[in-house]
Design a protein around this motif. Sequence first.
Motif, PDB file in Angstrom:
ATOM      1  N   SER A 172      -1.953  -3.888   9.129  1.00  0.00           N
ATOM      2  CA  SER A 172      -0.696  -3.270   8.705  1.00  0.00           C
ATOM      3  C   SER A 172      -0.603  -3.425   7.192  1.00  0.00           C
ATOM      4  N   VAL A 173      -0.796  -2.333   6.475  1.00  0.00           N
ATOM      5  CA  VAL A 173      -0.939  -2.416   5.020  1.00  0.00           C
ATOM      6  C   VAL A 173      -0.177  -1.293   4.330  1.00  0.00           C
ATOM      7  N   THR A 174       0.217  -1.569   3.082  1.00  0.00           N
ATOM      8  CA  THR A 174       0.807  -0.533   2.245  1.00  0.00           C
ATOM      9  C   THR A 174      -0.295   0.181   1.485  1.00  0.00           C
ATOM     10  N   MET A 175      -0.047   1.434   1.180  1.00  0.00           N
ATOM     11  CA  MET A 175      -0.954   2.230   0.357  1.00  0.00           C
ATOM     12  C   MET A 175      -0.184   3.403  -0.216  1.00  0.00           C
TER      13      MET A 175
ATOM     14  N   CYS B 242       3.928   6.390  -7.835  1.00  0.00           N
ATOM     15  CA  CYS B 242       4.063   7.133  -6.587  1.00  0.00           C
ATOM     16  C   CYS B 242       4.660   6.240  -5.497  1.00  0.00           C
ATOM     17  N   ASP B 243       5.179   6.870  -4.465  1.00  0.00           N
ATOM     18  CA  ASP B 243       5.737   6.152  -3.333  1.00  0.00           C
ATOM     19  C   ASP B 243       4.619   5.647  -2.427  1.00  0.00           C
ATOM     20  N   SER B 244       4.976   4.751  -1.533  1.00  0.00           N
ATOM     21  CA  SER B 244       3.995   4.131  -0.644  1.00  0.00           C
ATOM     22  C   SER B 244       4.311   4.432   0.807  1.00  0.00           C
ATOM     23  N   SER B 245       3.327   4.213   1.649  1.00  0.00           N
ATOM     24  CA  SER B 245       3.521   4.281   3.096  1.00  0.00           C
ATOM     25  C   SER B 245       3.063   2.963   3.691  1.00  0.00           C
ATOM     26  N   PHE B 246       3.726   2.549   4.751  1.00  0.00           N
ATOM     27  CA  PHE B 246       3.307   1.350   5.476  1.00  0.00           C
ATOM     28  C   PHE B 246       2.559   1.810   6.710  1.00  0.00           C
ATOM     29  N   MET B 247       1.251   1.565   6.721  1.00  0.00           N
ATOM     30  CA  MET B 247       0.368   2.062   7.760  1.00  0.00           C
ATOM     31  C   MET B 247       0.015   0.947   8.739  1.00  0.00           C
TER      32      MET B 247
ATOM     33  N   VAL C 229      -2.431   8.672   0.162  1.00  0.00           N
ATOM     34  CA  VAL C 229      -3.594   8.120   0.858  1.00  0.00           C
ATOM     35  C   VAL C 229      -3.286   7.946   2.340  1.00  0.00           C
ATOM     36  N   GLY C 230      -2.045   7.577   2.664  1.00  0.00           N
ATOM     37  CA  GLY C 230      -1.647   7.491   4.055  1.00  0.00           C
ATOM     38  C   GLY C 230      -1.790   8.817   4.774  1.00  0.00           C
TER      39      GLY C 230
END
Length: 397
Positions: free
Chosen positions: A217-220, A267-272, A224-225
């Motif tokens: 479970s990581v941010t990116m 840029c904004d991030s996503s939690f994948m 990229v998400g």
Amino acid sequence: ILLVGVAGPIVQLFASPPATWNARAPGRVAPSYIPQQPHARAVSLEATKATSRKLIKDAQLPTPRLTSGFFRPKQSLGQNFLNHGPTIRRMVDAFAISADAPMSRSVGSSGVTRAGERGLRVLELGPGIGGLTNLLVEKYPMMHAVEIDRRMVEVLRDRHPTLDVMEGDAIQVNYASLAEQIGGAVCVIGNLPFYITSKILYSLINGAHTGSIYVASVTMQYEVGLKLMAAPRSEDYGPLAVVFALYTEPVMDFIIPKDVFYPVPKCDSSFMRIKFRTPAQIAALLRGVSATHLRYVIGASFRQRRKQLRNSLLSAVMQHITDNDKAAAKSLLDSSPRDKTGSALPDGWSTMRPEHMTPQQFVAVTLELFGAQGTVVRGGGPDGQRITALGEYLGTP
């Protein structure tokens, strides 16, 4: 002196944004690589994009501020500290859904979770100042962490005596060795530095063959998400999408606006949430091909993503299969599929473009060119001139 006058938990080092932002998950939209058709996957992904853009636009958050007297983030390490209580809590809760899942009786005794006893199988990548760590340690006191910044290592060890902090590079983690030491597959969590996100993701894939990782479970970066979940014929489709469709089941849990980080990124991030397939599942999907050869085919194809395979793979076939015989390479690429029953390739497969191919078709191309277990089935070249490098052939996502 590094930390003079520290009071309270490290998570309060920054002035926190107001707790009014309650980001709604855009939906767990990770199109399945086999059951769904490409069109359905593309529509689903577009819906996610639209929802995410609205979420980001509606999140009006002030810029976090670094409290006076503390060291600054290192730009050379890509440090962007996360300090927004509701976001951190939500990340930990989302991670716990997988980490706290009970293990099957065939793997461990009843009552034992994937995280292991007191979090023994939990690993945080790049904890930094400890925004995530402070909450994680409460739940998983025996967890592990890998941090490259010595300043942060000293702080974390001082603050959390039960935390096993390893000073080192997250890209270099030997997941197979770690899993053996802690007695099971690792549950990974982390706020990844943007500039090495792809390298860390591919290092996670390297641990998949031995079943060393259960979930990550990581941010990116938000973009990229999207690339991680992209479907064929979409603008985001590339090497990341193909590899992670074969090895994992990626899910975008929610979006993290850039304003909750310090320094504020561009840029904004996503939690994948990335659930890894078992070694047996991966082996079945790869159909006996060498992972090295598969990644080489994917990388060479996408370097010229709008060209037909007969052109983008010509140099690779000449170098590794036909001993620089161009005519033989062209003949091989223009031939019909050997496997008429189980192949995902149509006649004239070499006229296909990589951006239109499914992950299964990349496996089929690799099988056609290199055969199973790295054995070349056609053409010359001493023992197929085996390819030894891995991620370097994949290039950018």
